[in-house]
Design a protein around this motif. Structure first.
Motif, PDB file in Angstrom:
ATOM      1  N   ALA A  66     -30.597 -32.283  -1.667  1.00 45.73           N
ATOM      2  CA  ALA A  66     -31.834 -31.547  -1.966  1.00 45.73           C
ATOM      3  C   ALA A  66     -33.007 -32.158  -1.195  1.00 45.73           C
ATOM      4  CB  ALA A  66     -32.102 -31.581  -3.473  1.00 45.73           C
ATOM      5  N   ASP A  67     -32.949 -33.481  -0.949  1.00 42.12           N
ATOM      6  CA  ASP A  67     -34.044 -34.134  -0.209  1.00 42.12           C
ATOM      7  C   ASP A  67     -34.082 -33.647   1.244  1.00 42.12           C
ATOM      8  OD1 ASP A  67     -34.549 -35.545  -2.475  1.00 42.12           O
ATOM      9  OD2 ASP A  67     -33.854 -37.485  -1.719  1.00 42.12           O
ATOM     10  N   MET A  68     -32.910 -33.558   1.877  1.00 43.49           N
ATOM     11  CA  MET A  68     -32.861 -33.068   3.268  1.00 43.49           C
ATOM     12  C   MET A  68     -33.386 -31.630   3.309  1.00 43.49           C
ATOM     13  SD  MET A  68     -31.487 -35.523   5.283  1.00 43.49           S
ATOM     14  CE  MET A  68     -30.411 -35.130   6.646  1.00 43.49           C
ATOM     15  N   LEU A  69     -32.944 -30.817   2.350  1.00 47.52           N
ATOM     16  CA  LEU A  69     -33.356 -29.404   2.350  1.00 47.52           C
ATOM     17  C   LEU A  69     -34.860 -29.267   2.092  1.00 47.52           C
ATOM     18  CD1 LEU A  69     -30.388 -27.747   0.416  1.00 47.52           C
ATOM     19  CD2 LEU A  69     -30.853 -27.651   2.878  1.00 47.52           C
ATOM     20  N   GLU A  74     -40.099 -27.771   4.145  1.00 48.06           N
ATOM     21  CA  GLU A  74     -41.497 -28.131   4.472  1.00 48.06           C
ATOM     22  C   GLU A  74     -41.782 -27.866   5.946  1.00 48.06           C
ATOM     23  OE1 GLU A  74     -42.608 -32.205   3.640  1.00 48.06           O
ATOM     24  OE2 GLU A  74     -41.987 -31.944   1.543  1.00 48.06           O
ATOM     25  N   ALA A  75     -40.862 -28.305   6.804  1.00 47.57           N
ATOM     26  CA  ALA A  75     -41.071 -28.133   8.255  1.00 47.57           C
ATOM     27  C   ALA A  75     -41.067 -26.654   8.611  1.00 47.57           C
ATOM     28  CB  ALA A  75     -39.980 -28.877   9.029  1.00 47.57           C
ATOM     29  N   GLU A  77     -41.890 -24.137   6.635  1.00 54.28           N
ATOM     30  CA  GLU A  77     -43.097 -23.494   6.105  1.00 54.28           C
ATOM     31  C   GLU A  77     -44.331 -23.818   6.935  1.00 54.28           C
ATOM     32  OE1 GLU A  77     -43.010 -24.446   1.936  1.00 54.28           O
ATOM     33  OE2 GLU A  77     -41.577 -22.811   1.507  1.00 54.28           O
ATOM     34  N   ARG A  78     -44.353 -25.012   7.514  1.00 51.99           N
ATOM     35  CA  ARG A  78     -45.481 -25.363   8.402  1.00 51.99           C
ATOM     36  C   ARG A  78     -45.560 -24.395   9.577  1.00 51.99           C
ATOM     37  NH1 ARG A  78     -44.218 -30.869   7.263  1.00 51.99           N
ATOM     38  NH2 ARG A  78     -42.873 -31.013   9.070  1.00 51.99           N
ATOM     39  N   GLU A  79     -44.408 -23.775   9.917  1.00 46.91           N
ATOM     40  CA  GLU A  79     -44.380 -22.817  11.032  1.00 46.91           C
ATOM     41  C   GLU A  79     -44.359 -21.376  10.534  1.00 46.91           C
ATOM     42  OE1 GLU A  79     -41.780 -23.661  14.337  1.00 46.91           O
ATOM     43  OE2 GLU A  79     -41.291 -25.602  13.461  1.00 46.91           O
ATOM     44  N   GLY A  80     -44.576 -21.191   9.231  1.00 45.28           N
ATOM     45  CA  GLY A  80     -44.599 -19.841   8.679  1.00 45.28           C
ATOM     46  C   GLY A  80     -43.219 -19.230   8.521  1.00 45.28           C
ATOM     47  N   LEU A  81     -42.191 -20.073   8.473  1.00 46.24           N
ATOM     48  CA  LEU A  81     -40.814 -19.574   8.324  1.00 46.24           C
ATOM     49  C   LEU A  81     -40.344 -19.824   6.888  1.00 46.24           C
ATOM     50  CD1 LEU A  81     -39.536 -21.299  11.599  1.00 46.24           C
ATOM     51  CD2 LEU A  81     -39.911 -18.826  11.305  1.00 46.24           C
ATOM     52  N   SER A  82     -39.499 -18.944   6.369  1.00 42.47           N
ATOM     53  CA  SER A  82     -39.004 -19.146   4.997  1.00 42.47           C
ATOM     54  C   SER A  82     -37.490 -18.910   4.942  1.00 42.47           C
ATOM     55  CB  SER A  82     -39.738 -18.243   4.013  1.00 42.47           C
ATOM     56  OG  SER A  82     -39.770 -16.925   4.531  1.00 42.47           O
ATOM     57  N   PRO A  83     -36.738 -19.914   5.380  1.00 46.53           N
ATOM     58  CA  PRO A  83     -35.274 -19.745   5.436  1.00 46.53           C
ATOM     59  C   PRO A  83     -34.633 -19.720   4.059  1.00 46.53           C
ATOM     60  CG  PRO A  83     -35.910 -22.000   5.976  1.00 46.53           C
ATOM     61  CD  PRO A  83     -37.189 -21.239   5.841  1.00 46.53           C
ATOM     62  N   ASN A  84     -33.430 -19.105   3.989  1.00 42.01           N
ATOM     63  CA  ASN A  84     -32.585 -19.225   2.792  1.00 42.01           C
ATOM     64  C   ASN A  84     -31.870 -20.552   2.891  1.00 42.01           C
ATOM     65  OD1 ASN A  84     -33.096 -16.529   1.968  1.00 42.01           O
ATOM     66  ND2 ASN A  84     -31.545 -15.801   3.407  1.00 42.01           N
ATOM     67  N   LEU A  85     -32.185 -21.473   1.961  1.00 36.54           N
ATOM     68  CA  LEU A  85     -31.551 -22.801   1.968  1.00 36.54           C
ATOM     69  C   LEU A  85     -30.886 -23.024   0.615  1.00 36.54           C
ATOM     70  CD1 LEU A  85     -34.420 -24.944   3.590  1.00 36.54           C
ATOM     71  CD2 LEU A  85     -32.402 -23.967   4.716  1.00 36.54           C
ATOM     72  N   TYR A  86     -29.670 -23.535   0.649  1.00 39.69           N
ATOM     73  CA  TYR A  86     -28.896 -23.682  -0.582  1.00 39.69           C
ATOM     74  C   TYR A  86     -28.418 -25.117  -0.722  1.00 39.69           C
ATOM     75  CZ  TYR A  86     -28.709 -18.633  -0.029  1.00 39.69           C
ATOM     76  OH  TYR A  86     -29.046 -17.316   0.151  1.00 39.69           O
ATOM     77  N   ALA A  87     -28.655 -25.715  -1.912  1.00 39.07           N
ATOM     78  CA  ALA A  87     -28.189 -27.079  -2.183  1.00 39.07           C
ATOM     79  C   ALA A  87     -26.821 -27.003  -2.851  1.00 39.07           C
ATOM     80  CB  ALA A  87     -29.189 -27.806  -3.079  1.00 39.07           C
ATOM     81  N   GLN A  88     -25.789 -27.227  -2.060  1.00 36.46           N
ATOM     82  CA  GLN A  88     -24.408 -27.170  -2.571  1.00 36.46           C
ATOM     83  C   GLN A  88     -23.540 -28.125  -1.751  1.00 36.46           C
ATOM     84  OE1 GLN A  88     -23.021 -23.161  -1.995  1.00 36.46           O
ATOM     85  NE2 GLN A  88     -24.294 -22.328  -3.646  1.00 36.46           N
TER      86      GLN A  88
END
Ligand SMILES: C[S@@+](CC[C@H](N)C(=O)[O-])C[C@H]1O[C@@H](n2cnc3c(N)ncnc32)[C@H](O)[C@@H]1O
Length: 273
Positions: A66-69, A74-75, A77-88
């Motif tokens: 979860a820390d890496m994700l 954060e990185a 969002e700083r560029e206005g991107l909102s990826p689908n990220l899953y902690a699994q």
């Protein structure tokens, strides 16, 4: 023994600060360009994912940490991107989408046992569309001379290695300074497993503000084991090439890239168009 990874806390910050480049980015990109949507399995802080998103490619990310994700998000969002990220964990991969391409860069055997990797490959197969491609890279166990020697009993009995003395601090873009110190704790040649320890330190204005310690288990694979695992998971058209050049590998190549395809669905029998 349960598998674990060191990609948490200060080590995750170190990754986000300093592991942002590398030839894998261009190498894997052409597979993603050829088949979207794509999944970056074990995406970490987004070394590959972020440049692909920046280029408008449709890529999701998944990672156990979860820390890496969080740092990846954060990185982004700083560029206005909102990826689908899953902690699994990869052996519990369970995502809402199916993909044309799934790539695993530097993450097979990292923080996972052999049984977990086998299950992860089955789940990757399930998450691909018919005809979809898996691409993964992996270092052979003898790639690192300092680790390979511990496959010999006499050397193995000298483990764990002593802790490293303080080394060079690296200045981060956030004004902090970082240092990682790793050592081999154990190597089990029968299980093909190495256990490493990581100490991570973070200073601000000369004062130690964070410090943590994690254990990484690495499962090591020879070429033919990965080929067999891919076939057992249901893949076809399995190839192995020297990384990252695409030439036929020889005994001198210690870093390999595998591609494998999920079979295309057969047309249903007996249908009349
Ligand atoms: C060497 S890093 C590679 C990160 C990224 N793919 C890259 O190339 O920059 C390995 C990644 O695998 C993740 N990882 C470790 N164990 C895992 C597991 N069991 N399931 C999913 N991801 C895992 C770590 O958190 C870390 O982000």
């Amino acid at each position: 023994m349960a598998a674990s990874t060191w990609h948490h806390g200060v080590t995750a910050r170190y990754w986000a600060e300093f592991n942002t480049d590398g030839p894998e980015i261009d190498y894997f990109r052409r597979y993603v360009e050829a088949g979207q949507p794509a999944l970056d399995l074990g995406c970490g802080t987004g070394r590959l994912l972020l440049p692909y998103l920046r280029d408008g490619l449709d890529v999701d990310g998944s990672d156990v940490s979860a820390d890496m994700l969080a740092l990846c998000r954060e990185a982004a969002e700083r560029e206005g991107l909102s990826p689908n990220l899953y902690a699994q964990p990869k052996h519990e991969l369970d995502l809402p989408r199916r993909y044309r391409t799934i790539f695993i860069c530097g993450a097979l055997g990292v923080g996972s046992t052999r049984a977990e990797d086998m299950e992860a490959l089955r789940r990757v197969h399930d998450h691909l569309e018919p005809g979809g491609m898996l691409i993964l890279d992996n270092e052979v166990p003898y790639a690192d001379a300092s680790g390979w020697k511990y496959w010999l009993t006499d050397e193995c009995e000298t483990l764990p290695q002593p802790r490293r003395p303080p080394g060079k601090r690296r200045p981060g873009s956030d004004g902090a300074e970082y240092e990682l110190r790793s050592r081999v704790l154990d190597v089990d040649p029968l299980e093909q497993r190495a256990t490493w320890e990581m100490q991570a330190f973070m200073w601000r204005d000369g004062e130690l503000v964070a410090e943590d310690e994690h254990v990484l288990t690495l499962t090591l694979y020879f070429k033919d084991e990965i080929l067999l695992m891919l076939e057992r998971a249901g893949f076809v058209d399995v190839t192995v090439r020297a990384a990252l050049t695409d030439v036929e590998p020889t005994g001198a190549d210690d870093f390999l890239v595998y591609t494998a395809r999920k079979p295309a669905e057969l047309p249903s029998a007996g249908g009349h168009a």
